[in-house]
Scaffold this motif. Structure first.
Motif, PDB file in Angstrom:
ATOM      1  N   GLY A  17      13.059   4.168   5.025  1.00 34.72           N
ATOM      2  CA  GLY A  17      13.484   5.507   5.426  1.00 34.72           C
ATOM      3  C   GLY A  17      13.341   6.508   4.299  1.00 34.72           C
ATOM      4  O   GLY A  17      12.884   7.629   4.500  1.00 34.72           O
ATOM      5  N   ARG A  18      13.725   6.092   3.089  1.00 33.94           N
ATOM      6  CA  ARG A  18      13.727   7.022   1.951  1.00 33.94           C
ATOM      7  C   ARG A  18      12.362   7.076   1.274  1.00 33.94           C
ATOM      8  O   ARG A  18      11.982   8.080   0.705  1.00 33.94           O
ATOM      9  N   ARG A  53       0.852  -1.197   0.000  1.00 29.84           N
ATOM     10  CA  ARG A  53       0.000   0.000   0.000  1.00 29.84           C
ATOM     11  C   ARG A  53       0.887   1.246   0.000  1.00 29.84           C
ATOM     12  O   ARG A  53       0.630   2.207  -0.714  1.00 29.84           O
ATOM     13  N   LEU A  54       1.938   1.196   0.807  1.00 32.62           N
ATOM     14  CA  LEU A  54       2.882   2.329   0.885  1.00 32.62           C
ATOM     15  C   LEU A  54       3.479   2.580  -0.494  1.00 32.62           C
ATOM     16  O   LEU A  54       3.565   3.725  -0.951  1.00 32.62           O
ATOM     17  N   LYS A  55       3.840   1.502  -1.180  1.00 40.79           N
ATOM     18  CA  LYS A  55       4.445   1.623  -2.510  1.00 40.79           C
ATOM     19  C   LYS A  55       3.458   2.250  -3.495  1.00 40.79           C
ATOM     20  O   LYS A  55       3.817   3.091  -4.306  1.00 40.79           O
ATOM     21  N   PRO A  95      17.029  -3.046 -11.331  1.00 38.49           N
ATOM     22  CA  PRO A  95      17.605  -1.949 -10.551  1.00 38.49           C
ATOM     23  C   PRO A  95      18.388  -2.485  -9.346  1.00 38.49           C
ATOM     24  O   PRO A  95      18.009  -3.518  -8.777  1.00 38.49           O
ATOM     25  N   ILE A  96      19.473  -1.800  -8.977  1.00 37.17           N
ATOM     26  CA  ILE A  96      20.193  -2.172  -7.754  1.00 37.17           C
ATOM     27  C   ILE A  96      19.254  -1.911  -6.576  1.00 37.17           C
ATOM     28  O   ILE A  96      18.761  -0.791  -6.411  1.00 37.17           O
ATOM     29  N   PRO A  97      18.960  -2.942  -5.779  1.00 32.69           N
ATOM     30  CA  PRO A  97      17.976  -2.757  -4.704  1.00 32.69           C
ATOM     31  C   PRO A  97      18.547  -2.022  -3.491  1.00 32.69           C
ATOM     32  O   PRO A  97      19.757  -2.010  -3.276  1.00 32.69           O
ATOM     33  N   LEU A  98      17.659  -1.438  -2.723  1.00 40.80           N
ATOM     34  CA  LEU A  98      18.023  -0.890  -1.412  1.00 40.80           C
ATOM     35  C   LEU A  98      17.635  -1.929  -0.377  1.00 40.80           C
ATOM     36  O   LEU A  98      16.709  -2.709  -0.603  1.00 40.80           O
ATOM     37  N   ALA A 112      20.016  15.463  -4.369  1.00 39.26           N
ATOM     38  CA  ALA A 112      18.716  16.124  -4.166  1.00 39.26           C
ATOM     39  C   ALA A 112      17.580  15.128  -4.380  1.00 39.26           C
ATOM     40  O   ALA A 112      16.575  15.156  -3.671  1.00 39.26           O
ATOM     41  N   LEU A 113      17.761  14.237  -5.347  1.00 38.59           N
ATOM     42  CA  LEU A 113      16.748  13.199  -5.586  1.00 38.59           C
ATOM     43  C   LEU A 113      16.732  12.203  -4.427  1.00 38.59           C
ATOM     44  O   LEU A 113      15.682  11.895  -3.863  1.00 38.59           O
ATOM     45  N   LYS A 114      17.937  11.737  -4.042  1.00 40.67           N
ATOM     46  CA  LYS A 114      18.016  10.673  -3.044  1.00 40.67           C
ATOM     47  C   LYS A 114      17.681  11.142  -1.631  1.00 40.67           C
ATOM     48  O   LYS A 114      16.953  10.486  -0.906  1.00 40.67           O
ATOM     49  N   ASP A 115      18.260  12.273  -1.262  1.00 41.76           N
ATOM     50  CA  ASP A 115      18.156  12.683   0.138  1.00 41.76           C
ATOM     51  C   ASP A 115      16.994  13.636   0.394  1.00 41.76           C
ATOM     52  O   ASP A 115      16.486  13.708   1.501  1.00 41.76           O
TER      53      ASP A 115
END
Ligand SMILES: [Zn+2]
Ligand SMILES: [Zn+2]
Length: 239
Positions: A136-137, A3-5, A126-129, A94-97
């Motif tokens: 967090g992000r 749902r968050l996604k 994609p390289i996963p987190l 700026a995109l990431k943080d």
């Protein structure tokens, strides 16, 4: 989590359709509304034109003697249209943080522009987190970058193919050898059957993350693995 996604995806789509009309860099009127950058600023981007064709490392002199991908590297080739220099060193953080999505359409254009129509892949990965960092992000920037690439190539996007096993020490603070060691066993992967893979990430510094991801994919049974990143960090200046 799903749902968050979904909520995030709606937020991102809304932000993308609400983009400022001025050039992102000089703040004058954008000539190309799709990339939000005027012609002059577009030309001034740090293009990675003099780079190693195998590892995309920006080179100032002859190709000999740089820290290229090892002979037996699971990562066959790495492409990067830009050097990680101004203004990318401000836009990507700026995109990431700061979740600044204004740069995404431009990043999409740059990545798709860098693709060779002759390239053939079966999956875009994609390289996963790690899930904790993802929580967090709120989004994985590599996945945001990979989506239009997969669409452009008409190739399936496999966001769940690779999994990050642990949220390890921040790679930025480590040297090359430490990075490789730190990443040992950092990924796991579902079984594959010879699929040719295009890995996507935002920046490659030593290339250690991509090499480890490629190793994991090959061990899981993938075919050839190549990678496309937005920007490659130039080698440190020799003193
Ligand atoms: Zn401009
Ligand atoms: Zn090289």
């Amino acid at each position: 989590m799903r749902r968050l996604k979904q909520q995030l995806s709606v937020c991102i789509d809304r932000s993308l359709s609400n983009l400022p009309s001025r050039c992102l860099w000089c703040k004058q009127q954008a000539v190309h509304s799709q990339r939000n950058l005027c012609d002059q600023c577009y030309q001034m981007l740090p293009w990675n034109n003099r780079a190693c064709p195998r590892c995309a490392l920006p080179l100032s002199g002859p190709r000999t003697g740089h820290n290229c991908l090892p002979q037996n590297s699971a990562l066959e080739r790495l492409y990067a249209p830009l050097r990680y220099a101004r203004p990318l060193d401000q836009w990507i953080p700026a995109l990431k943080d700061s979740s600044n999505l204004n740069y995404l359409p431009l990043f999409h254009k740059l990545l798709c522009h860098a693709l060779d129509p002759a390239w053939q892949y079966d999956l875009v990965v994609p390289i996963p987190l790690h899930w904790r960092r993802l929580l967090g992000r709120g989004f994985n920037q590599a996945e945001l970058l990979a989506r239009p690439v997969a669409k452009h190539l008409a190739t399936p996007l496999a966001s769940r193919c690779l999994k990050r096993n642990s949220a390890r020490t921040n790679q930025k603070e480590l040297k090359r050898a430490e990075r490789l060691k730190n990443l040992h066993g950092a990924f796991s992967c579902r079984p594959l059957e010879g699929q040719r893979i295009l890995l996507i990430d935002d920046v490659a510094t030593t290339g250690a993350t991509l090499q480890n991801a490629a190793q994991c994919l090959r061990r899981a049974g993938s075919g050839e693995v190549q990678a496309l990143v937005l920007a490659r960090t130039p080698p440190p200046e020799k003193s």
